[in-house]
Structures are given as C-alpha cells and as structure tokens.
Enzyme design. Structure first.
Site: not given
Ligand code: UGA
Length: 438
Positions: A31, A152, A208, A254, A264
C-alpha cells in the site's frame, strides 16, 4: 503455492491478502499509505472487520504474509498481482479508475518475468481490455502477462467468512496459462467443491455489477412492499419469509429497513446506470431502485412525524450510525440522511454507535456523541434505531422507557415485536409491521 502481491490494504485488499495466505500462498500486502503499513507491521489492523486480525496474525506468524510500501519490489518478486485499490464514484457517477491505472503502470514497469494482473476492484466492463493496452504501452510492448478479472463478493462485517467460504469464485480470462495459475491460487477452495466459474473478462466484470445491482433492487423492492404493508395492515416479515420459501426468490436480502447504504450498492448502482448510458440504453429498474432508496431513507423522518408531528426543540436519540452492523463504515449510511433532516425540522440529535462514531464525526463534528445507549436515550423525546447492532437487540426496555421523556420508539430495522412493544407502553413504529393486532 503462488507468490502473490495484493496492492491496496483496504477492507477488500487486506481480507484478500490474509485469505489467500490462509489458502497456503505466499502473500505481500502492499500500500502507498505508510501509516496503514506501519500499523500492520506492528501487528495491528487499520480497519474494523470482525475475525480479520486473527487471520492476519496467524499468517504473519506462519511467514506467509508480509506488508510493504515498496510496491515496485513487491510486484517484481511476485507472479500474481491483485489490484484491490479503491474505485470511488467520479463526478458523473462513473467509477474513478485512477488508482487502478497507477497499479497497472507499476505492474508494467516491473514486468521482469511472466505475471498475471488481477482486478479485484469493481470496475466498468471493458476495463480489463484497457488495462491490457495500458500495460503494453508502458512496458514497451512486453506481452509476457495476462489480465484477469476476479471480482469480490465480500460483505463488510462478514468479509472474512465470505472470502474463506464463498458462494462462488468468478475468474474472467480466456488465457489457459492464467486460468491454470488462478486455479492454483484458489486450490484450497476448488478441492472443497466451492463453485468456481471461469468466463471471459467482460462477463466477470458484468457479473459483479449485475449481482450488486440485483441485490440493491431486491432490498428496495421489499422496502416498498413494507411501505404498502404499513398502510394495508400486512406484516412484511411474514410476507418476506413466505416469499423466500420460493427457491426462485430465496429469503436472503429481503429484510425491510431504512434503505441500503455502504460503500458498494450506492456507488455500483450509480456506476451501472452510467455504463448503460454510455452504451446508449437505460436501466429503468436500477434507476427506480436508486430513487426509491433515497425516498426510503427520508421516510424514516416521516415515521417519526406520524407520531410526533412537531420536531421543533425536540431531542431525538439515534442508535446506530454505521450503514449496517459489524462495521465502522458510515458511507452513504441512512443516518447521514435522517440526521440533517431532523435538524432542519428544529430537532436536537444525540447519537450512539458501538464503533462508527469516529467515522461519522468527520462529516458531522457538531453532534452530541454519547458513550452508550442509555446516555443517548436519556432525556430524549424519541429514539430512532437505525442499525441492527447485536447490542441493540437486547436493550433494557424498562430503563429505556424511564430515560425517555416520551416513550416514542422508531425501529427502522424491525428488531422488536410491535405488539410486545405497545404492550410495554411504547409508541412504537417499525417498517411494514405496524398493524400487529389484525
Ligand atoms: C455488498 C454485497 O453484499 C457484497 O457481496 C459485495 O461484495 C460488496 O457489496 C461490494 O461490492 O464490495 P456490503 O455493502 O458490505 O456488501 O453490505 P451488505 O450486507 O450487502 O448490505 C448493504 C446494505 O443493504 C446495508 O445498508 C444493509 O443494511 C442493507 N440491507 C441488506 C437491507 O436493508 N436489507 C437486507 O435484506 C440486506
């Protein structure tokens, strides 16, 4: 065992470096940020990610994982170079690829033997091809390399588990030599029969964006259903559960809530919309999800105002600043939309988050940051639960009620049961479950 260099030690790069070392590879995490590398060399972890310090420590101790700021030397010593640098949104919403080009340039200048350049960052379709061209230009037409796209799918907060036990690994390249090397890198997963998808570079890049956008649309869809459930008296949790029993739908992602945030989904949906535009077509579905998500975030304030119309001079406690639990990341967090709206309406806000206060403070230095839930709730006219941290799941509700000036509880994440909360004397509003008695 492959000699690997991972450039970028953010949450993707560091998890990738540690995970690949755990698979038995020899990995250098590189890095340009000397302060991050210093922390890592001293046995620390510059980010909050559950379980990561154990994997890093284990592999450093085994001699499979080292850290450096000398990217050039790390590339020269390695056969496999992962680029895991940031691709933040540029001015028009498209991904800003400057950091990727910098890694590609260093790769070109240090191409002392056959090497594979692997893109881990989320990049627009066509970036692999551009990377190839740039490396050829900057290496004086040395073509002793291949470019691979290996996106990823790591969720912040569960990134280590997602890396070590993924649903699938996607590898985009048509080069037989690079395919063989990649199979060796991921050997530990392949022998466990983890689905391993080999495709071309453009399809891997598209997988992705399509995956993230689909999940964002799925969440937005259930949020809209929740809003309708609130009006007609249905229960979104029960609706989502039964929907999810259909194998074609699946129960994951859901959970209705205050809208998606994070580093992301907001960035990748914007970038995908831009890619559509640049290719002369539109994605009405993703555009609608992005718009509906903004409305969903603002709707949290409407929920509060449905039971407390005048917020002038009121004190509101916010529980949760991170965009989701188990992370200190507050990028595009719904709290960042809700808090300014409350302030505009004349409310004073006192906040608590188990780990994300420091990150939040950078954008909101003037808030009253409290040390625990009960301090945040003390003297408040209402509380809004924004993030489903585990410690918010088992609150001492009697104490919460006695500390609040009026027992108004807005549960945006549906942690608590509405009937039970009303029985306990709360004026309780949640997401899509408002009519518990019918
Ligand atoms: C997301 C994807 O889930 C990963 O697979 C991907 O690799 C990553 O983006 C990325 O592109 O690097 P992340 O943003 O860390 O991961 O978090 P998530 O768990 O997906 O949640 C994203 C948002 O959706 C959060 O604000 C969470 O609260 C919300 N969410 C998630 C909901 O409101 N309801 C759900 O059922 C699931």
């Amino acid at each position: 065992m492959k000699k690997i260099c991972v450039v970028g030690t953010g949450y993707v790069g560091l998890v990738t470096a540690a995970g690949l070392a755990d698979f038995g590879n020899s990995v250098i995490g590189a890095d340009i940020d000397a302060s991050k590398i210093e922390i890592l060399k001293n046995g620390g972890i510059p980010i909050y990610e559950p379980g990561l310090s154990e994997v890093v420590e284990r592999n450093v101790r085994a001699g499979r994982l080292t850290f450096t700021t000398d990217i050039d030397t790390a590339i020269r010593k390695s056969k496999v170079i992962f680029s895991a640098v940031g691709t933040p949104p540029g001015e028009g919403g498209e991904a800003d690829l400057r950091a990727v080009w910098k890694v590609a340039s260093s790769f070109a200048k240090n191409l002392n033997s056959y090497k594979v350049f692997i893109n881990k960052s989320t990049v627009p379709v066509g970036t692999g091809q551009k990377t190839k061209t740039l490396i050829l230009q900057e290496s004086g037409n040395n073509d002793n390399f291949d470019v691979v796209s290996n996106p990823e799918f790591l969720r912040e907060g569960s990134a280590v588990g997602d890396f070590l036990n993924p649903d699938r690994v996607v590898v985009g390249t048509r080069s037989k030599k690079a395919q063989e090397i990649m199979r060796d890198v991921y050997h530990a997963l392949i022998i466990r029969n983890v689905p391993y998808v080999e495709t071309n570079i453009k399809s891997a890049e598209m997988i992705k964006y399509a995956s993230n956008a689909f999940l964002a649309v799925k969440i937005t869809f259930i949020n809209e259903i929740a809003n309708l459930c609130d009006i007609v008296g249905a229960d979104v949790n029960e609706v989502a559960k039964a929907m999810g029993m259909d194998g074609r739908i699946s129960p994951k992602f859901l959970h209705a809530g205050p809208g998606f945030g994070g580093s992301c989904f907001p960035k990748d949906t914007m970038a995908l919309m831009e890619i559509f535009k640049q290719n002369g077509i539109r994605t009405r579905v993703v555009e609608a999800a992005v718009e509906a998500n903004e409305i969903q975030k603002r709707g949290v304030v409407d929920k509060l105002r449905s039971v407390m119309p005048d917020l002038e001079g009121k004190i509101i406690a916010i529980l949760g600043l991170a965009f989701k639990p188990n992370t200190d990341d507050t990028r595009f967090s719904p709290s960042k939309v809700v808090i300014p709206l409350l302030q505009e309406l004349g409310a004073r806000v006192q906040v608590y988050d188990p780990v994300a206060s420091d990150d939040f403070r950078r954008d909101f230095p003037g808030l009253e940051y409290k040390d625990n839930v009960y301090e945040a709730v003390r003297g408040a006219d209402a509380l809004i639960l924004m993030t489903e941290w585990n410690e918010f799941r088992s609150l001492d509700l009697k104490r919460v009620k006695s500390l609040l000036r009026s027992p108004v509880f807005i549960d945006t994440r549906n942690i608590y049961d509405p009937c039970d909360m009303r029985e306990k004397g709360f004026t309780f509003v949640c997401t899509g479950r408002s009519n518990c008695d019918e």
